[in-house]
Design a protein around this motif. Structure first.
Motif, PDB file in Angstrom:
ATOM      1  N   ILE A   1       0.836  -1.505  -0.265  1.00  0.00           N
ATOM      2  CA  ILE A   1      -0.245  -0.022  -0.149  1.00  0.00           C
ATOM      3  C   ILE A   1       0.812   1.093   0.332  1.00  0.00           C
ATOM      4  CG2 ILE A   1      -1.666   1.612   1.185  1.00  0.00           C
ATOM      5  CD1 ILE A   1      -2.808  -1.451   2.097  1.00  0.00           C
ATOM      6  N   LEU A   2       1.904   1.450   0.208  1.00  0.00           N
ATOM      7  CA  LEU A   2       2.865   2.667   0.796  1.00  0.00           C
ATOM      8  C   LEU A   2       4.272   2.138  -0.630  1.00  0.00           C
ATOM      9  CD1 LEU A   2       3.570   2.523   4.365  1.00  0.00           C
ATOM     10  CD2 LEU A   2       2.511   3.681   3.676  1.00  0.00           C
ATOM     11  N   LYS A   3       3.766   1.569  -1.370  1.00  0.00           N
ATOM     12  CA  LYS A   3       4.346   1.438  -2.605  1.00  0.00           C
ATOM     13  C   LYS A   3       6.050   1.337  -2.019  1.00  0.00           C
ATOM     14  CE  LYS A   3       1.152   3.939  -5.760  1.00  0.00           C
ATOM     15  NZ  LYS A   3       0.411   3.099  -5.732  1.00  0.00           N
ATOM     16  N   ALA A   4       5.806   0.535  -1.504  1.00  0.00           N
ATOM     17  CA  ALA A   4       7.587   0.040  -1.421  1.00  0.00           C
ATOM     18  C   ALA A   4       8.390  -1.111  -2.447  1.00  0.00           C
ATOM     19  CB  ALA A   4       7.517  -0.829  -0.332  1.00  0.00           C
ATOM     20  N   ASN A   5       9.851  -0.243  -2.398  1.00  0.00           N
ATOM     21  CA  ASN A   5      10.539  -0.480  -3.179  1.00  0.00           C
ATOM     22  C   ASN A   5      10.583  -1.981  -3.486  1.00  0.00           C
ATOM     23  OD1 ASN A   5      12.496  -0.948  -6.004  1.00  0.00           O
ATOM     24  ND2 ASN A   5      14.394   0.299  -4.865  1.00  0.00           N
TER      25      ASN A   5
ATOM     26  N   ASN B   1     -11.787  -5.316  -8.564  1.00  0.00           N
ATOM     27  CA  ASN B   1     -10.849  -4.751  -9.682  1.00  0.00           C
ATOM     28  C   ASN B   1      -9.207  -4.203  -8.973  1.00  0.00           C
ATOM     29  OD1 ASN B   1     -12.373  -5.282 -11.776  1.00  0.00           O
ATOM     30  ND2 ASN B   1     -14.025  -3.594 -12.246  1.00  0.00           N
ATOM     31  N   SER B   2      -9.612  -3.215  -7.782  1.00  0.00           N
ATOM     32  CA  SER B   2      -8.359  -1.976  -7.903  1.00  0.00           C
ATOM     33  C   SER B   2      -7.693  -3.312  -6.460  1.00  0.00           C
ATOM     34  CB  SER B   2      -8.777  -1.587  -6.316  1.00  0.00           C
ATOM     35  OG  SER B   2      -8.141  -0.601  -5.546  1.00  0.00           O
ATOM     36  N   LYS B   3      -6.390  -3.544  -7.316  1.00  0.00           N
ATOM     37  CA  LYS B   3      -4.910  -4.607  -6.893  1.00  0.00           C
ATOM     38  C   LYS B   3      -4.463  -4.132  -5.845  1.00  0.00           C
ATOM     39  CE  LYS B   3      -1.695  -6.437  -8.237  1.00  0.00           C
ATOM     40  NZ  LYS B   3      -1.456  -7.614  -8.024  1.00  0.00           N
ATOM     41  N   TRP B   4      -4.794  -2.801  -5.090  1.00  0.00           N
ATOM     42  CA  TRP B   4      -4.390  -2.979  -3.493  1.00  0.00           C
ATOM     43  C   TRP B   4      -5.539  -3.398  -2.340  1.00  0.00           C
ATOM     44  CZ3 TRP B   4      -7.453  -1.064   0.019  1.00  0.00           C
ATOM     45  CH2 TRP B   4      -8.403   0.359  -0.595  1.00  0.00           C
ATOM     46  N   LEU B   5      -6.675  -3.705  -3.090  1.00  0.00           N
ATOM     47  CA  LEU B   5      -8.077  -3.974  -2.489  1.00  0.00           C
ATOM     48  C   LEU B   5      -7.642  -5.724  -2.234  1.00  0.00           C
ATOM     49  CD1 LEU B   5     -10.066  -3.414  -0.692  1.00  0.00           C
ATOM     50  CD2 LEU B   5     -11.708  -3.570  -2.366  1.00  0.00           C
ATOM     51  N   ARG B   6      -6.768  -5.717  -3.554  1.00  0.00           N
ATOM     52  CA  ARG B   6      -7.405  -7.198  -3.851  1.00  0.00           C
ATOM     53  C   ARG B   6      -6.513  -8.126  -3.139  1.00  0.00           C
ATOM     54  NH1 ARG B   6      -6.649 -10.435  -9.359  1.00  0.00           N
ATOM     55  NH2 ARG B   6      -8.752  -9.167  -9.783  1.00  0.00           N
ATOM     56  N   VAL B   7      -5.051  -7.134  -2.909  1.00  0.00           N
ATOM     57  CA  VAL B   7      -3.749  -7.962  -1.757  1.00  0.00           C
ATOM     58  C   VAL B   7      -4.216  -7.634  -0.223  1.00  0.00           C
ATOM     59  CG1 VAL B   7      -1.655  -6.735  -0.992  1.00  0.00           C
ATOM     60  CG2 VAL B   7      -2.120  -6.583  -3.233  1.00  0.00           C
TER      61      VAL B   7
END
Length: 94
Positions: free
Chosen positions: A32-36, A63-69
């Motif tokens: 969610i924080l878009k870590a490398n 459809n939302s990737k962050w929600l899927r994760v």
């Protein structure tokens, strides 16, 4: 009685369940924080979380990737916490 008190086997099961859930939650936060993902630590957390949650991939497919994760790794974390600590509690009482 402390959280990890009691029988040694129960303590080991509770700690393993908690660590598994912590790794899964850690991956959710890192994603969610878009870590490398090229970072070795982030890569290790991701691959370990993938392994731990292999059985729960694509239970939910929004459809939302962050929600899927969040949903698919989160359900795995909740199951590890619930079952691991339930089992540890039963062993302590036995």
């Amino acid at each position: 009685m402390s959280r990890y008190g009691g029988d040694g086997v129960a303590r080991i099961i509770a700690v393993i369940a908690d660590v598994a859930a912590l790794i899964l939650i850690g991956w959710i936060v890192l994603y969610i924080l878009k870590a490398n993902t090229g970072n070795e630590v982030v890569g290790w957390v991701h691959s370990t979380a993938d392994w731990l949650s292999g059985w729960s991939h694509d239970i939910f497919t929004p459809n939302s990737k962050w929600l899927r994760v969040l949903l698919n790794y989160g359900i795995a974390a909740a199951v590890y916490l619930f079952i691991g600590n339930l089992l540890a509690g039963r062993i302590r009482r036995a």
